[in-house]
Scaffold this motif. Structure first.
Motif, PDB file in Angstrom:
ATOM      1  N   LYS A  96      -2.173  -6.665  -1.514  1.00 22.62           N
ATOM      2  CA  LYS A  96      -3.539  -6.289  -1.189  1.00 22.62           C
ATOM      3  C   LYS A  96      -3.563  -5.574   0.162  1.00 22.62           C
ATOM      4  CE  LYS A  96      -5.661 -10.113  -3.785  1.00 22.62           C
ATOM      5  NZ  LYS A  96      -4.622 -10.018  -4.805  1.00 22.62           N
ATOM      6  N   CYS A  97      -3.987  -4.336   0.146  1.00 21.94           N
ATOM      7  CA  CYS A  97      -4.036  -3.520   1.367  1.00 21.94           C
ATOM      8  C   CYS A  97      -5.472  -3.438   1.873  1.00 21.94           C
ATOM      9  CB  CYS A  97      -3.511  -2.111   1.073  1.00 21.94           C
ATOM     10  SG  CYS A  97      -3.505  -1.007   2.506  1.00 21.94           S
ATOM     11  N   PRO A  98      -5.712  -3.707   3.155  1.00 22.04           N
ATOM     12  CA  PRO A  98      -7.091  -3.627   3.664  1.00 22.04           C
ATOM     13  C   PRO A  98      -7.626  -2.204   3.579  1.00 22.04           C
ATOM     14  CG  PRO A  98      -5.525  -3.793   5.475  1.00 22.04           C
ATOM     15  CD  PRO A  98      -4.753  -4.038   4.213  1.00 22.04           C
ATOM     16  N   THR A  99      -8.928  -2.084   3.385  1.00 22.59           N
ATOM     17  CA  THR A  99      -9.564  -0.771   3.402  1.00 22.59           C
ATOM     18  C   THR A  99      -9.667  -0.284   4.844  1.00 22.59           C
ATOM     19  OG1 THR A  99     -11.723  -1.865   3.436  1.00 22.59           O
ATOM     20  CG2 THR A  99     -10.863  -1.180   1.284  1.00 22.59           C
ATOM     21  N   SER A 100     -10.022   0.979   5.017  1.00 18.36           N
ATOM     22  CA  SER A 100     -10.016   1.588   6.353  1.00 18.36           C
ATOM     23  C   SER A 100     -11.026   0.956   7.304  1.00 18.36           C
ATOM     24  CB  SER A 100     -10.288   3.092   6.245  1.00 18.36           C
ATOM     25  OG  SER A 100     -11.531   3.330   5.611  1.00 18.36           O
ATOM     26  N   ASP A 101     -12.055   0.287   6.751  1.00 18.30           N
ATOM     27  CA  ASP A 101     -13.011  -0.395   7.629  1.00 18.30           C
ATOM     28  C   ASP A 101     -12.745  -1.896   7.715  1.00 18.30           C
ATOM     29  OD1 ASP A 101     -13.805  -1.258   5.152  1.00 18.30           O
ATOM     30  OD2 ASP A 101     -15.869  -0.522   5.290  1.00 18.30           O
ATOM     31  N   GLY A 102     -11.733  -2.368   6.997  1.00 16.50           N
ATOM     32  CA  GLY A 102     -11.347  -3.769   7.067  1.00 16.50           C
ATOM     33  C   GLY A 102     -12.248  -4.727   6.334  1.00 16.50           C
ATOM     34  N   SER A 103     -13.224  -4.212   5.580  1.00 22.54           N
ATOM     35  CA  SER A 103     -14.195  -5.084   4.925  1.00 22.54           C
ATOM     36  C   SER A 103     -13.719  -5.607   3.581  1.00 22.54           C
ATOM     37  CB  SER A 103     -15.525  -4.351   4.736  1.00 22.54           C
ATOM     38  OG  SER A 103     -15.356  -3.223   3.863  1.00 22.54           O
ATOM     39  N   ASN A 142      -5.796  -2.997  -4.372  1.00 23.20           N
ATOM     40  CA  ASN A 142      -4.574  -3.535  -4.975  1.00 23.20           C
ATOM     41  C   ASN A 142      -3.515  -2.442  -5.024  1.00 23.20           C
ATOM     42  OD1 ASN A 142      -5.497  -6.241  -5.628  1.00 23.20           O
ATOM     43  ND2 ASN A 142      -6.827  -5.277  -7.134  1.00 23.20           N
ATOM     44  N   GLU A 143      -2.378  -2.693  -4.396  1.00 23.30           N
ATOM     45  CA  GLU A 143      -1.305  -1.707  -4.314  1.00 23.30           C
ATOM     46  C   GLU A 143      -0.055  -2.219  -5.015  1.00 23.30           C
ATOM     47  OE1 GLU A 143      -1.955   1.182  -3.283  1.00 23.30           O
ATOM     48  OE2 GLU A 143      -3.865   0.818  -2.250  1.00 23.30           O
ATOM     49  N   ARG A 144       0.853  -1.301  -5.266  1.00 20.82           N
ATOM     50  CA  ARG A 144       2.082  -1.623  -5.995  1.00 20.82           C
ATOM     51  C   ARG A 144       3.263  -0.923  -5.328  1.00 20.82           C
ATOM     52  NH1 ARG A 144       3.667  -2.223 -11.748  1.00 20.82           N
ATOM     53  NH2 ARG A 144       5.643  -1.145 -12.085  1.00 20.82           N
ATOM     54  N   LEU A 145       4.343  -1.649  -5.159  1.00 21.27           N
ATOM     55  CA  LEU A 145       5.573  -1.098  -4.586  1.00 21.27           C
ATOM     56  C   LEU A 145       6.748  -1.544  -5.438  1.00 21.27           C
ATOM     57  CD1 LEU A 145       7.333   0.193  -2.306  1.00 21.27           C
ATOM     58  CD2 LEU A 145       7.228  -2.029  -1.146  1.00 21.27           C
ATOM     59  N   TYR A 168      -0.930  -8.801   5.280  1.00 23.94           N
ATOM     60  CA  TYR A 168      -1.421  -8.946   3.903  1.00 23.94           C
ATOM     61  C   TYR A 168      -0.297  -8.768   2.893  1.00 23.94           C
ATOM     62  CZ  TYR A 168      -6.473  -8.984   4.959  1.00 23.94           C
ATOM     63  OH  TYR A 168      -7.734  -9.327   5.375  1.00 23.94           O
ATOM     64  N   PHE A 169       0.633  -7.828   3.180  1.00 24.57           N
ATOM     65  CA  PHE A 169       1.755  -7.627   2.260  1.00 24.57           C
ATOM     66  C   PHE A 169       2.549  -8.916   2.108  1.00 24.57           C
ATOM     67  CE2 PHE A 169       6.175  -6.830   1.317  1.00 24.57           C
ATOM     68  CZ  PHE A 169       6.112  -5.969   0.237  1.00 24.57           C
ATOM     69  N   VAL A 170       2.879  -9.546   3.237  1.00 25.25           N
ATOM     70  CA  VAL A 170       3.670 -10.777   3.190  1.00 25.25           C
ATOM     71  C   VAL A 170       2.879 -11.894   2.498  1.00 25.25           C
ATOM     72  CG1 VAL A 170       4.792 -12.560   4.582  1.00 25.25           C
ATOM     73  CG2 VAL A 170       5.040 -10.154   5.204  1.00 25.25           C
ATOM     74  N   GLN A 171       1.593 -12.004   2.828  1.00 29.10           N
ATOM     75  CA  GLN A 171       0.788 -13.078   2.255  1.00 29.10           C
ATOM     76  C   GLN A 171       0.577 -12.919   0.749  1.00 29.10           C
ATOM     77  OE1 GLN A 171      -2.725 -12.777   4.691  1.00 29.10           O
ATOM     78  NE2 GLN A 171      -1.956 -14.214   6.230  1.00 29.10           N
ATOM     79  N   SER A 172       0.421 -11.679   0.280  1.00 27.63           N
ATOM     80  CA  SER A 172       0.074 -11.483  -1.122  1.00 27.63           C
ATOM     81  C   SER A 172       1.261 -11.160  -2.017  1.00 27.63           C
ATOM     82  CB  SER A 172      -0.985 -10.370  -1.260  1.00 27.63           C
ATOM     83  OG  SER A 172      -0.546  -9.155  -0.667  1.00 27.63           O
ATOM     84  N   ALA A 173       2.333 -10.604  -1.460  1.00 28.89           N
ATOM     85  CA  ALA A 173       3.495 -10.241  -2.276  1.00 28.89           C
ATOM     86  C   ALA A 173       4.566 -11.333  -2.280  1.00 28.89           C
ATOM     87  CB  ALA A 173       4.110  -8.925  -1.781  1.00 28.89           C
TER      88      ALA A 173
END
Length: 233
Positions: free
Chosen positions: A30-37, A41-44, A103-108
């Motif tokens: 989960k990647c934060p949006t540019s305003d942090g609100s 959902n991203e994939r690597l 967020y990457f570490v927490q969600s992936a």
């Protein structure tokens, strides 16, 4: 009577993790949006190579009480993760880029105890190994986050509490900088600075004592290997 406790070797622990885990090459985060609100959902996809099985101790010792020597911002897989996060956060503030790494570490990466994953009470994993298994406990995820942040160009420290590890990200260049507290041992999204653990941590900085700690660590590792050979394990 002298009693020696022979720790589980890295090979044994990693074989156990392979048996109880189902490693994959896809990382959903989960990647934060540019305003942090909110978040997207991203994939690597990563092709994780053979584990780093360098001959170092993977448990605390008098000389090396925390896994600061395992922080590795030059690991190819860590660099790929950092570049991916930076590509998804182009134009973001530094705070939100740091948030994205957390967020990457927490969600992936799923929080999992060493006993469940590696079959022993304590085992320090390299960033590559934690990525491979998609799992780790507080010190494994903290080492991974510090490695990713370093590859992204941010300085961080390992915060060693009584029975817990977390990450502090440097804010400013003053002699006594403030730190954003990053809780990696959570499967929920928690922003940097959300809160901190009770008590005052011991702060470990990558590189500052690596030479001395590495030398002492090598001596202890050699002693461990000698005991294992004598014991036939």
């Amino acid at each position: 009577v002298l009693v020696f406790e022979i720790p589980v070797t890295a090979d044994e622990a990693l074989h156990h993790a392979e048996d109880v885990s189902d490693p994959g090459e896809v990382y959903l985060w989960k990647c934060p949006t540019s305003d942090g609100s909110s978040y997207t959902n991203e994939r690597l996809e990563l092709d994780i190579p053979t584990h780093d099985k360098s001959d170092i101790l993977r448990v605390p010792t008098v000389f090396v009480p925390v896994p600061i020597l395992l922080v590795d911002s030059e690991d190819p897989c860590v660099i790929q993760v950092a570049e991916h996060i930076l590509s998804k956060t182009e134009g973001y503030s530094d705070y939100l880029k740091i948030t994205a790494a957390l967020y990457f570490v927490q969600s992936a990466i799923r929080y999992t105890s060493d006993q469940a994953l590696y079959g022993c009470h304590e085992f320090w994993a390299s960033p590559c190994e934690t990525l491979h298994f998609h799992k780790g406990d507080c010190e494994d995820t903290s080492v991974l986050l510090m490695s990713i942040l370093g590859a992204m160009g941010y300085g961080s420290v390992l915060l060693d509490y009584d029975g817990h590890e977390a990450v502090g990200v440097r804010q400013g260049d003053q002699p006594a900088p403030d730190y954003l507290y990053c809780e990696t041992a959570s499967d929920d999204l928690m922003k940097p600075g959300f809160g901190d653990n009770n008590g005052v941590p011991t702060v470990y900085v990558p590189g500052e004592t690596s030479a001395l700690m590495g030398y002492a660590n090598g001596i202890v590792a050699s002693y461990r290997n000698m005991i294992q050979r004598v014991a036939g394990t």
